[in-house]
Design an enzyme around this catalytic site. Structure first.
Site, PDB file in Angstrom:
ATOM      1  N   SER A  38       0.849  -1.189   0.000  1.00  0.00           N
ATOM      2  CA  SER A  38       0.000   0.000   0.000  1.00  0.00           C
ATOM      3  C   SER A  38       0.883   1.237   0.000  1.00  0.00           C
ATOM      4  O   SER A  38       1.595   1.513   0.979  1.00  0.00           O
ATOM      5  CB  SER A  38      -0.896   0.017   1.243  1.00  0.00           C
ATOM      6  OG  SER A  38      -1.453   1.309   1.384  1.00  0.00           O
ATOM      7  N   HIS A  42      -1.391  -1.368  -4.165  1.00  0.00           N
ATOM      8  CA  HIS A  42      -2.644  -0.958  -3.526  1.00  0.00           C
ATOM      9  C   HIS A  42      -2.618   0.561  -3.350  1.00  0.00           C
ATOM     10  O   HIS A  42      -1.698   1.118  -2.754  1.00  0.00           O
ATOM     11  CB  HIS A  42      -2.765  -1.671  -2.184  1.00  0.00           C
ATOM     12  CG  HIS A  42      -4.052  -1.427  -1.468  1.00  0.00           C
ATOM     13  ND1 HIS A  42      -5.206  -2.137  -1.731  1.00  0.00           N
ATOM     14  CD2 HIS A  42      -4.380  -0.556  -0.489  1.00  0.00           C
ATOM     15  CE1 HIS A  42      -6.180  -1.718  -0.940  1.00  0.00           C
ATOM     16  NE2 HIS A  42      -5.706  -0.743  -0.178  1.00  0.00           N
ATOM     17  N   ASP A  88      -4.686   3.831  -1.989  1.00  0.00           N
ATOM     18  CA  ASP A  88      -5.761   4.242  -1.082  1.00  0.00           C
ATOM     19  C   ASP A  88      -6.250   5.648  -1.425  1.00  0.00           C
ATOM     20  O   ASP A  88      -5.509   6.622  -1.316  1.00  0.00           O
ATOM     21  CB  ASP A  88      -5.255   4.224   0.360  1.00  0.00           C
ATOM     22  CG  ASP A  88      -5.098   2.810   0.872  1.00  0.00           C
ATOM     23  OD1 ASP A  88      -6.056   2.035   0.763  1.00  0.00           O
ATOM     24  OD2 ASP A  88      -4.001   2.487   1.393  1.00  0.00           O
ATOM     25  N   MET A 139      -8.794   8.559  -0.455  1.00  0.00           N
ATOM     26  CA  MET A 139      -9.619   9.029   0.676  1.00  0.00           C
ATOM     27  C   MET A 139     -10.075  10.455   0.428  1.00  0.00           C
ATOM     28  O   MET A 139      -9.295  11.284  -0.051  1.00  0.00           O
ATOM     29  CB  MET A 139      -8.798   8.990   1.972  1.00  0.00           C
ATOM     30  CG  MET A 139      -8.176   7.636   2.270  1.00  0.00           C
ATOM     31  SD  MET A 139      -7.405   7.628   3.887  1.00  0.00           S
ATOM     32  CE  MET A 139      -6.554   6.035   3.847  1.00  0.00           C
ATOM     33  N   HIS A 167      -8.456   1.388  -3.991  1.00  0.00           N
ATOM     34  CA  HIS A 167      -9.394   1.191  -2.876  1.00  0.00           C
ATOM     35  C   HIS A 167     -10.041   2.546  -2.610  1.00  0.00           C
ATOM     36  O   HIS A 167      -9.408   3.439  -2.047  1.00  0.00           O
ATOM     37  CB  HIS A 167      -8.581   0.670  -1.680  1.00  0.00           C
ATOM     38  CG  HIS A 167      -9.330   0.591  -0.399  1.00  0.00           C
ATOM     39  ND1 HIS A 167      -8.693   0.391   0.821  1.00  0.00           N
ATOM     40  CD2 HIS A 167     -10.655   0.664  -0.117  1.00  0.00           C
ATOM     41  CE1 HIS A 167      -9.596   0.366   1.775  1.00  0.00           C
ATOM     42  NE2 HIS A 167     -10.791   0.529   1.249  1.00  0.00           N
ATOM     43  N   MET A 179     -12.112   4.984  -0.744  1.00  0.00           N
ATOM     44  CA  MET A 179     -12.753   5.298   0.545  1.00  0.00           C
ATOM     45  C   MET A 179     -13.376   6.675   0.395  1.00  0.00           C
ATOM     46  O   MET A 179     -12.922   7.661   0.978  1.00  0.00           O
ATOM     47  CB  MET A 179     -11.705   5.272   1.669  1.00  0.00           C
ATOM     48  CG  MET A 179     -11.292   3.855   2.056  1.00  0.00           C
ATOM     49  SD  MET A 179      -9.715   3.809   2.911  1.00  0.00           S
ATOM     50  CE  MET A 179      -8.606   3.752   1.508  1.00  0.00           C
ATOM     51  N   MET A 234     -11.618  -5.220   5.699  1.00  0.00           N
ATOM     52  CA  MET A 234     -10.800  -4.271   6.458  1.00  0.00           C
ATOM     53  C   MET A 234     -10.505  -4.859   7.836  1.00  0.00           C
ATOM     54  O   MET A 234     -11.421  -5.253   8.561  1.00  0.00           O
ATOM     55  CB  MET A 234     -11.526  -2.934   6.636  1.00  0.00           C
ATOM     56  CG  MET A 234     -11.679  -2.085   5.374  1.00  0.00           C
ATOM     57  SD  MET A 234     -10.157  -1.760   4.462  1.00  0.00           S
ATOM     58  CE  MET A 234      -9.150  -0.919   5.686  1.00  0.00           C
ATOM     59  N   GLY A 271      -8.765   4.739   7.060  1.00  0.00           N
ATOM     60  CA  GLY A 271      -8.428   6.151   7.178  1.00  0.00           C
ATOM     61  C   GLY A 271      -6.942   6.401   7.369  1.00  0.00           C
ATOM     62  O   GLY A 271      -6.439   7.440   6.966  1.00  0.00           O
ATOM     63  N   PHE A 272      -6.264   5.442   7.981  1.00  0.00           N
ATOM     64  CA  PHE A 272      -4.855   5.682   8.295  1.00  0.00           C
ATOM     65  C   PHE A 272      -4.048   4.395   8.196  1.00  0.00           C
ATOM     66  O   PHE A 272      -4.574   3.314   8.472  1.00  0.00           O
ATOM     67  CB  PHE A 272      -4.718   6.233   9.726  1.00  0.00           C
ATOM     68  CG  PHE A 272      -5.529   7.481   9.934  1.00  0.00           C
ATOM     69  CD1 PHE A 272      -5.030   8.723   9.560  1.00  0.00           C
ATOM     70  CD2 PHE A 272      -6.820   7.407  10.453  1.00  0.00           C
ATOM     71  CE1 PHE A 272      -5.803   9.875   9.719  1.00  0.00           C
ATOM     72  CE2 PHE A 272      -7.596   8.545  10.611  1.00  0.00           C
ATOM     73  CZ  PHE A 272      -7.085   9.792  10.241  1.00  0.00           C
ATOM     74  N   ASP A 282      -6.796  -5.952   4.565  1.00  0.00           N
ATOM     75  CA  ASP A 282      -6.137  -4.637   4.555  1.00  0.00           C
ATOM     76  C   ASP A 282      -6.162  -4.030   5.957  1.00  0.00           C
ATOM     77  O   ASP A 282      -7.234  -3.765   6.503  1.00  0.00           O
ATOM     78  CB  ASP A 282      -6.895  -3.741   3.568  1.00  0.00           C
ATOM     79  CG  ASP A 282      -6.277  -2.363   3.380  1.00  0.00           C
ATOM     80  OD1 ASP A 282      -5.202  -2.104   3.946  1.00  0.00           O
ATOM     81  OD2 ASP A 282      -6.897  -1.554   2.654  1.00  0.00           O
ATOM     82  N   GLY A 283      -4.964  -3.811   6.505  1.00  0.00           N
ATOM     83  CA  GLY A 283      -4.856  -3.110   7.783  1.00  0.00           C
ATOM     84  C   GLY A 283      -4.132  -3.922   8.836  1.00  0.00           C
ATOM     85  O   GLY A 283      -4.569  -5.010   9.205  1.00  0.00           O
TER      86      GLY A 283
HETATM   87  C1  DX5 Z   1      -6.251   2.132   5.600  1.00  0.00           C
HETATM   88  C2  DX5 Z   1      -5.839   1.743   4.213  1.00  0.00           C
HETATM   89  C3  DX5 Z   1      -4.765   0.727   4.147  1.00  0.00           C
HETATM   90  C4  DX5 Z   1      -3.467   1.149   4.780  1.00  0.00           C
HETATM   91  C5  DX5 Z   1      -2.926  -0.072   5.455  1.00  0.00           C
HETATM   92  O1  DX5 Z   1      -7.408   2.859   5.562  1.00  0.00           O
HETATM   93  O2  DX5 Z   1      -6.934   1.216   3.487  1.00  0.00           O
HETATM   94  O3  DX5 Z   1      -4.549   0.255   2.819  1.00  0.00           O
HETATM   95  O4  DX5 Z   1      -2.513   1.619   3.878  1.00  0.00           O
HETATM   96  O5  DX5 Z   1      -1.826   0.309   6.156  1.00  0.00           O
HETATM   97  P1  DX5 Z   1      -1.072  -0.612   7.189  1.00  0.00           P
HETATM   98  O6  DX5 Z   1      -0.600  -1.823   6.437  1.00  0.00           O
HETATM   99  O7  DX5 Z   1       0.017   0.286   7.648  1.00  0.00           O
HETATM  100  O8  DX5 Z   1      -2.062  -0.972   8.259  1.00  0.00           O
HETATM  101 ZN    ZN Z   2      -6.543   0.181   1.511  1.00  0.00          ZN
END
Ligand code: DX5
Ligand code: ZN
Length: 225
Positions: free
Chosen positions: A8, A33, A35, A37, A66, A68, A137, A142-143, A175-176
């Site tokens: 990611s 990947h 993200d 947002m 992805h 969001m 998830m 978000g982070f 993911d996460g």
């Molecule tokens: C979170 C994202 C993830 C994030 C995962 O909202 O969708 O893709 O980058 O990060 P890590 O692997 O650091 O948890």
């Molecule tokens: Zn993601």
């Protein structure tokens, strides 16, 4: 099912995105990947189609976008045009999920659906035959760098059972909070597409981090079979 690592880029150094992405691919990442947002669906803002377009110029691996974001239908054509290969949308963000998944497919992208930690797998019953992948998830989105929520394991196993019972072919992505300490359990539960941000880009050598995660995941897959 083939185990794949999807680094990611959220945790990469955006000032040298191409270099970091390339290092993650050299370490064994076979999907990137991305993200997206919007500051509404999740409390953070990241990137949009211009960055996808730039990434498209420097790599051939599938770009797994992805989303969001609220109102994803408004932006799907632009992400597809920018070079996205896979586009996933949140079940929680889509009033007309069936229509949105068909919209993604109509733009020749692989449609995926995502569920937050509080959303039960049953919410996807009617769309599992439409999707290329289901993204579970394992943190609240978000982070990057958050802690893995263990209930994701039950949801992954549940999805894998539903897939077998209904003879479907969607892939299961997680993911996460995926790192060397959690990857074994998620693979044993049935996940095969492993998203990792912080564990790949957050510290040390990107190639080494990716390789280490993938090796642990492949070892876990052998014990599953
Ligand atoms: C979170 C994202 C993830 C994030 C995962 O909202 O969708 O893709 O980058 O990060 P890590 O692997 O650091 O948890
Ligand atoms: Zn993601």
């Amino acid at each position: 099912m083939k185990i794949e690592l999807a680094p990611s880029i959220l945790s990469s150094n955006f000032a040298q995105l191409a270099t970091d992405a390339q290092a993650a691919i050299e370490g064994g990442g076979t999907i990137l990947h991305v993200d997206i947002m919007d500051g509404h669906f999740v409390p953070n803002i990241t990137i949009g189609p211009p960055v996808v377009r730039s990434l498209r110029k420097v790599t051939k691996v599938p770009l797994d976008c992805h989303l969001m974001i609220e109102n994803p239908d408004l932006f799907i054509p632009e992400f597809a045009e920018a070079g996205a290969d896979w586009i996933s949308v949140h079940q929680e963000a889509c009033v007309h999920l069936d229509r949105t998944l068909h919209l993604i497919a109509s733009h020749r992208c692989k449609p995926g659906v995502v569920i937050n930690p509080a959303t039960p797998v049953e919410m996807l019953t009617e769309v599992l035959d439409l999707v290329h992948h289901v993204l579970v998830m394992s943190v609240n989105p978000g982070f990057g760098g958050q802690e893995f929520i263990p209930n994701a394991l039950n949801k992954i196993a549940h999805l894998a059972r539903m897939r077998a019972e209904r003879n479907l072919e969607f892939r299961i992505e997680v993911d996460g909070g995926i790192d060397p300490s959690t990857v074994t359990d998620v693979v044993k539960a049935g996940a095969e597409l492993l998203v990792a941000g912080n564990a790949v880009f957050g510290h040390g050598d990107i190639r080494h981090n990716a390789r280490q995660l993938l090796e642990a995941a492949r070892a876990a897959a052998l014990t599953r079979a």
